[in-house]
Design a protein around this motif. Structure first.
Motif, PDB file in Angstrom:
ATOM      1  N   PHE A 141      23.093  37.292  36.068  1.00  0.00           N
ATOM      2  CA  PHE A 141      24.014  37.807  35.211  1.00  0.00           C
ATOM      3  C   PHE A 141      25.673  37.454  35.375  1.00  0.00           C
ATOM      4  CE2 PHE A 141      20.784  41.581  35.836  1.00  0.00           C
ATOM      5  CZ  PHE A 141      19.937  41.007  34.779  1.00  0.00           C
ATOM      6  N   SER A 142      26.600  38.118  34.206  1.00  0.00           N
ATOM      7  CA  SER A 142      27.820  37.867  34.459  1.00  0.00           C
ATOM      8  C   SER A 142      28.499  38.722  35.463  1.00  0.00           C
ATOM      9  CB  SER A 142      28.349  38.058  32.826  1.00  0.00           C
ATOM     10  OG  SER A 142      28.396  39.448  32.615  1.00  0.00           O
ATOM     11  N   THR A 143      29.684  38.200  35.809  1.00  0.00           N
ATOM     12  CA  THR A 143      30.624  39.031  36.810  1.00  0.00           C
ATOM     13  C   THR A 143      30.487  40.582  36.422  1.00  0.00           C
ATOM     14  OG1 THR A 143      31.903  37.069  37.057  1.00  0.00           O
ATOM     15  CG2 THR A 143      32.718  39.194  38.321  1.00  0.00           C
ATOM     16  N   ARG A 144      30.917  41.073  35.357  1.00  0.00           N
ATOM     17  CA  ARG A 144      31.045  42.396  35.137  1.00  0.00           C
ATOM     18  C   ARG A 144      29.492  43.159  35.246  1.00  0.00           C
ATOM     19  NH1 ARG A 144      34.672  43.001  29.519  1.00  0.00           N
ATOM     20  NH2 ARG A 144      36.725  42.171  30.623  1.00  0.00           N
ATOM     21  N   ILE A 190      29.197  40.126  45.817  1.00  0.00           N
ATOM     22  CA  ILE A 190      29.524  39.704  44.476  1.00  0.00           C
ATOM     23  C   ILE A 190      31.014  38.988  44.796  1.00  0.00           C
ATOM     24  CG2 ILE A 190      30.244  40.582  42.354  1.00  0.00           C
ATOM     25  CD1 ILE A 190      27.229  40.817  42.768  1.00  0.00           C
ATOM     26  N   SER A 191      31.659  39.596  45.554  1.00  0.00           N
ATOM     27  CA  SER A 191      33.322  38.867  45.516  1.00  0.00           C
ATOM     28  C   SER A 191      33.206  37.619  46.024  1.00  0.00           C
ATOM     29  CB  SER A 191      33.976  39.789  46.689  1.00  0.00           C
ATOM     30  OG  SER A 191      34.297  41.284  46.012  1.00  0.00           O
ATOM     31  N   LEU A 192      32.415  37.300  47.289  1.00  0.00           N
ATOM     32  CA  LEU A 192      32.254  36.230  47.746  1.00  0.00           C
ATOM     33  C   LEU A 192      31.445  35.151  46.729  1.00  0.00           C
ATOM     34  CD1 LEU A 192      30.872  36.743  51.307  1.00  0.00           C
ATOM     35  CD2 LEU A 192      33.221  36.086  50.687  1.00  0.00           C
ATOM     36  N   ALA A 193      30.598  35.416  45.875  1.00  0.00           N
ATOM     37  CA  ALA A 193      29.899  34.749  45.013  1.00  0.00           C
ATOM     38  C   ALA A 193      31.210  34.265  43.962  1.00  0.00           C
ATOM     39  CB  ALA A 193      28.762  35.231  44.351  1.00  0.00           C
ATOM     40  N   TRP A 194      31.773  35.268  43.604  1.00  0.00           N
ATOM     41  CA  TRP A 194      32.709  35.017  42.401  1.00  0.00           C
ATOM     42  C   TRP A 194      33.868  34.037  42.914  1.00  0.00           C
ATOM     43  CZ3 TRP A 194      38.226  36.039  42.598  1.00  0.00           C
ATOM     44  CH2 TRP A 194      38.808  35.923  41.354  1.00  0.00           C
ATOM     45  N   MET A 195      34.496  34.499  44.269  1.00  0.00           N
ATOM     46  CA  MET A 195      35.580  33.473  44.956  1.00  0.00           C
ATOM     47  C   MET A 195      34.770  31.823  45.001  1.00  0.00           C
ATOM     48  SD  MET A 195      37.260  33.712  48.593  1.00  0.00           S
ATOM     49  CE  MET A 195      35.592  33.359  49.349  1.00  0.00           C
ATOM     50  N   PHE A 196      33.600  31.821  45.342  1.00  0.00           N
ATOM     51  CA  PHE A 196      33.174  30.201  45.680  1.00  0.00           C
ATOM     52  C   PHE A 196      32.835  29.747  44.242  1.00  0.00           C
ATOM     53  CE2 PHE A 196      30.942  31.941  49.690  1.00  0.00           C
ATOM     54  CZ  PHE A 196      31.914  31.577  50.578  1.00  0.00           C
TER      55      PHE A 196
END
Length: 412
Positions: A141-144, A190-196
């Motif tokens: 899914f998307s980040t939200r 979720i934060s780590l995946a978004w950062m990478f």
């Protein structure tokens, strides 16, 4: 002979164009990062899934349809997701299916669980998969939606555990600890995946800008080299041909002067090309020329029509086909640059099986061909000289209502 024709067709279809440069490199780092995330997800899901499966089998007090069904509902999509992550295909649908199936299994948990077992401090096997559900949401899914799922799954787990314990006080402490732990861990995932992913996108953007800058510098350098080469040609080949034509006094001398002029025009037209030859005399079908023009429009992102008229089986020599396509590309580029592509329409017409004409029309403001500067070679070299080099004709009509460029060839 058939093999030679196939080879010629393959070579013709691989004429390079600017739109093909850099394709496949836009998300190089992003694709590698997605592969890394899916591989790590597969390893973690396999480890925790094996732990959950072992707990489910060892704690199965009554192997009825409800218990077996909920195990199948959870572990079948989990296995599909692990396999998809390993092979790198179908990851999103597999991960999305597991996320939904796991949420359904959580909602059904109070119905199928054996409430006679009262162990508030001992987590059930389904607890070990809460954050695997978050990982699956991260892949699908998307980040939200990922953030919403990372909050919703632990809360849903806490609710069903309290329902299982009839909201007794002893269940609140252990369940509250489990819920807070899974929420924090899910937020970290979720934060780590978004950062990478953001870092990978930044690297891809920097690479794209670097390639663009290099391409611009290379184009500027090539343009300067073209100007130098054109000046040399005008000074040597073309000027020598004109002098020879002026001094020709016999039929033999006039024939040699014509040959010199044609050779000069050929080199003049091919200065900007990547090869130093005219091309092959092997016949090229009209359909291949039309396909190449359509490919040019597609690469430019232009919604225009290439209309076919006349003989469908018409063929022209390879060097003629190449000259027509390159001249038409220049005419299309001029229409996009100076007319914004308004009213762009292309007609490929063949009055006979060995004749061909390509017409490029636009509805721009028009221009005066005689007012073009001497150093502007887009029309003189890339259209007029190129067609003249293969004994073809070019006609340019332009007024306030638009511009028409006609490129034609017929056997002499």
């Amino acid at each position: 002979m058939a093999a030679d024709e196939r080879s010629l067709k393959e070579a013709w279809s691989s004429i390079p164009s600017q739109g093909e440069v850099g394709i496949g490199l836009e998300r190089f780092t992003g694709q590698r990062m997605e592969r890394i995330l899916s591989t790590v997800a597969a390893i973690g899901s396999a480890a925790l899934g094996a732990q959950a499966l072992l707990g489910a089998v060892t704690r199965l007090t009554r192997p009825d349809i409800a218990h077996v069904g909920i195990m199948v509902l959870v572990f079948a999509p989990l296995l599909w997701m692990i396999v998809a992550c390993v092979i790198g295909k179908g990851i999103k649908p597999a991960a999305g299916t597991f996320t939904i199936a796991y949420a359904i299994a959580l909602a059904l948990w109070p119905v199928v669980v054996d409430r006679s077992v009262r162990e508030p401090s001992s987590q059930p096997w389904i607890f070990f998969l809460v954050n695997i559900g978050v990982v699956a949401a991260m892949l699908a899914f998307s980040t939200r939606v990922q953030l919403a799922w990372a909050l919703a799954l632990p809360i849903l787990y806490g609710w069903v555990r309290l329902v299982q314990g009839d909201f007794e006080q002893s269940w609140w402490i252990s369940t509250g600890f489990d819920v807070s732990f899974t929420i924090i861990l899910g937020a970290v995932i979720i934060s780590l995946a978004w950062m990478f992913r953001q870092v990978a996108a930044g690297v891809d953007e920097a690479r794209s800008q670097a390639v663009e800058g290099y391409a611009s510098a290379a184009a500027a350098s090539a343009a300067e080299e073209e100007r130098v080469a054109m000046s040399a040609l005008m000074h040597d080949s073309v000027l020598a041909a004109l002098i020879a034509a002026e001094r020709a006094g016999s039929e033999r001398e006039r024939t040699l002067a014509v040959a010199m002029a044609r050779e000069a025009l050929t080199r003049l037209a091919n200065t900007e090309a990547s090869i130093a030859q005219e091309g092959s005399d092997a016949p090229v079908a009209k359909t291949q020329i039309v396909a190449e023009l359509r490919r040019t429009l597609s690469e430019q992102g232009v919604d225009a029509v290439v209309e076919e008229r006349g003989e469908a089986t018409a063929e022209v020599p390879g060097k003629v086909a190449r000259a027509i396509v390159l001249a038409a590309r220049q005419a299309i580029g001029n229409a996009l640059a100076h007319a914004g592509g308004r009213g762009l329409h292309i007609i490929a017409d063949s009055a006979a099986s060995d004749r061909l004409s390509v017409t490029v029309l636009d509805a721009g403001p028009g221009f005066d061909p005689d007012a073009i500067g001497e150093d502007r070679l887009g029309i003189r070299a890339s259209i007029i000289a190129r067609m003249a080099a293969v004994a073809g004709k070019s006609r340019i009509d332009s007024d306030a209502e638009g511009t028409t460029v006609v490129l034609s060839w017929e056997p002499s």
